[in-house]
Design a protein around this motif. Structure first.
Motif, mmCIF file in Angstrom:
data_model
loop_
_atom_site.group_PDB
_atom_site.id
_atom_site.type_symbol
_atom_site.label_atom_id
_atom_site.label_comp_id
_atom_site.label_asym_id
_atom_site.label_seq_id
_atom_site.Cartn_x
_atom_site.Cartn_y
_atom_site.Cartn_z
ATOM 1 N N LEU A 349 0.855 -1.194 0.000
ATOM 2 C CA LEU A 349 0.000 0.000 0.000
ATOM 3 C C LEU A 349 0.884 1.234 0.000
ATOM 4 C CD1 LEU A 349 -2.997 1.115 0.425
ATOM 5 C CD2 LEU A 349 -2.405 1.229 2.863
ATOM 6 N N ILE A 350 0.448 2.254 -0.722
ATOM 7 C CA ILE A 350 1.169 3.524 -0.673
ATOM 8 C C ILE A 350 0.185 4.625 -0.290
ATOM 9 C CG2 ILE A 350 0.896 4.320 -3.073
ATOM 10 C CD1 ILE A 350 4.015 4.855 -2.929
ATOM 11 N N VAL A 351 0.676 5.556 0.501
ATOM 12 C CA VAL A 351 -0.107 6.718 0.929
ATOM 13 C C VAL A 351 0.465 7.915 0.188
ATOM 14 C CG1 VAL A 351 -0.908 8.101 2.873
ATOM 15 C CG2 VAL A 351 -0.429 5.652 3.195
ATOM 16 N N LEU A 352 -0.292 8.409 -0.779
ATOM 17 C CA LEU A 352 0.199 9.470 -1.658
ATOM 18 C C LEU A 352 -0.202 10.841 -1.137
ATOM 19 C CD1 LEU A 352 1.350 10.592 -4.338
ATOM 20 C CD2 LEU A 352 -0.876 10.096 -5.381
ATOM 21 N N ASN A 353 0.784 11.703 -0.975
ATOM 22 C CA ASN A 353 0.561 13.113 -0.660
ATOM 23 C C ASN A 353 0.925 13.943 -1.882
ATOM 24 O OD1 ASN A 353 0.403 13.325 2.577
ATOM 25 N ND2 ASN A 353 1.885 11.766 1.998
#
Length: 402
Positions: A349-353
């Motif tokens: 999973l990646i948390v994109l900002n």
């Protein structure tokens, strides 16, 4: 270590003879590592003194909405009290107090706090056996169940009336044991070990100067707090930050440079179930670090840099069953760059900002993220507090193990 360690408990004391046992109950909560705030009904002070409970809890005892003897006193805000608590325990809960709780008869500070609570509430009834078996009491128990409150069953024994039977408040040690067992059974991350990185890294130029960034570490710290609250055993590896965690259940490892963070992560990664790389690690560092402060003599200064070790990629290379979460801070082609990072670094999973989003990025109390999983499912989120984003991330972990 008790699941109550570091937890904030409001102990509500109502006016029954069993109130004398609350002195022992407070001591047991403190011994378990909890922070205790006592709220007494006016009638309860006939059975145990506020001074006793204040001394044992190490906090002032609240009983009224304001100090009637001090016209300049600040009121005791029942909403703030309710929001402060992780748990509320009403012990003893008399028939009168329980009736008020069920019907919303808000005539004292304890009832007002109870009605404002969003946290789990535990109720330890205490009354004579006929009162305990009365249909109105049974109806109140049913109402509490519908409210989501938990009854700590009364015990069988000698009562104040001289009779013997059911209705005696559970002994303090049994109340604590009941809470610990019930809370542990409801924690979705109980038994899970989670590694979290946070903050910036500083790469030394000389003994005074460094290459760094504006990361405050707040996102990683909020994730750590949310994970621990739901039962996880947390190791938080943090770069330089002013933030502190007053929670003995969170093991903090403080580092400065990217290399130190790399080594710390690899020391812990093998033994964890989840790793969340929320730190803003420097991509480059000076090849040569000056041993003395560089003097300002020339109009320009050239510093040769080399890449730092890619912590997230290295963890992706060696991961076995770990659930690996990365962060991406982008300014252009955000989605495509994040997808490439998932593939290159073997992420789940990646948390994109995006720095293009108002309210997101370093030094903010809010964040606006997009979740992208390894199957490239994209879930844009609204602007939220970092605490709310942290909980969203933890819920992703819970869903993974569900």
């Amino acid at each position: 270590m008790s699941v109550l360690s570091g937890k904030k408990i409001i102990l509500g004391v109502s006016g029954g003879i069993a109130a004398y046992k609350t002195a022992f109950l407070v001591r047991l909560f403190i011994k378990a590592g909890a922070h205790v705030q006592v709220i007494m009904t006016p009638a309860s002070k006939d059975f145990v003194t506020p001074l006793t409970l204040s001394t044992l809890s190490k906090n002032p005892v609240f009983s009224t909405f304001f100090n009637e003897e001090d016209e300049n006193a600040v009121w005791n805000n029942h909403v703030d009290l309710a929001l402060w608590a992780d748990y509320i325990v009403i012990a003893p809960a008399t028939a009168n107090t329980m009736s008020k709780m069920v019907n919303g008869n808000c005539d004292n500070l304890l009832i007002a706090t109870y009605l404002s609570a969003k946290c789990p509430v535990y109720i330890a009834p205490a009354m004579d056996l006929d009162m305990y078996k009365h249909p109105s009491t049974t109806t109140n128990f049913q109402a509490f169940s519908k409210f989501g409150n938990t009854i700590i069953p009364a015990e069988d024994g000698e009562l104040a009336s001289g009779l013997s039977g059911e209705g005696r408040m559970a002994e303090p040690e049994n109340i604590v044991a009941f809470l610990e067992k019930d809370i542990a059974s409801k924690l979705p991350l109980k038994g899970k070990k989670i590694l979290i990185t946070a903050g910036p890294t500083y790469e030394a130029i000389d003994p005074v100067r460094f290459i760094g960034n504006h990361s405050s570490g707040k996102m990683g710290f909020d994730i750590a707090l949310a994970a621990e609250k739901l039962g996880a055993q947390v190791t938080l590896i943090t770069g330089p930050t002013h933030l502190e965690v007053k929670n003995s259940n969170i093991h903090i490892v403080r580092v400065v440079s990217a290399l130190e963070m790399y080594n710390a992560c690899h020391n812990h990664f093998e033994n964890v179930d989840v790793a969340i790389a929320a730190a803003a690690v420097a991509d480059y560092r000076p090849i040569n670090i000056a041993q003395q402060k560089i003097k300002k003599s020339e109009t320009t200064l050239n510093i040769e840099l080399e890449k730092t070790k890619d912590i997230l990629s290295s963890l992706g290379d060696i991961k076995k069953n770990q659930f690996l979460i990365g962060f991406a801070l982008e300014t252009e082609n955000e989605i495509e760059n994040a997808k490439l990072k998932i593939q290159k670094k073997n992420l789940d999973l990646i948390v994109l900002n995006s720095l293009n989003d108002e309210g997101a990025g370093f030094g903010k109390s809010t964040n606006k993220v997009t979740f992208i999983d390894k199957n490239f499912k994209i879930e844009p989120q609204k602007l939220k507090s970092k605490e709310a984003v942290a909980l969203d991330i933890i819920n992703k972990i819970i869903s993974h193990y569900a």
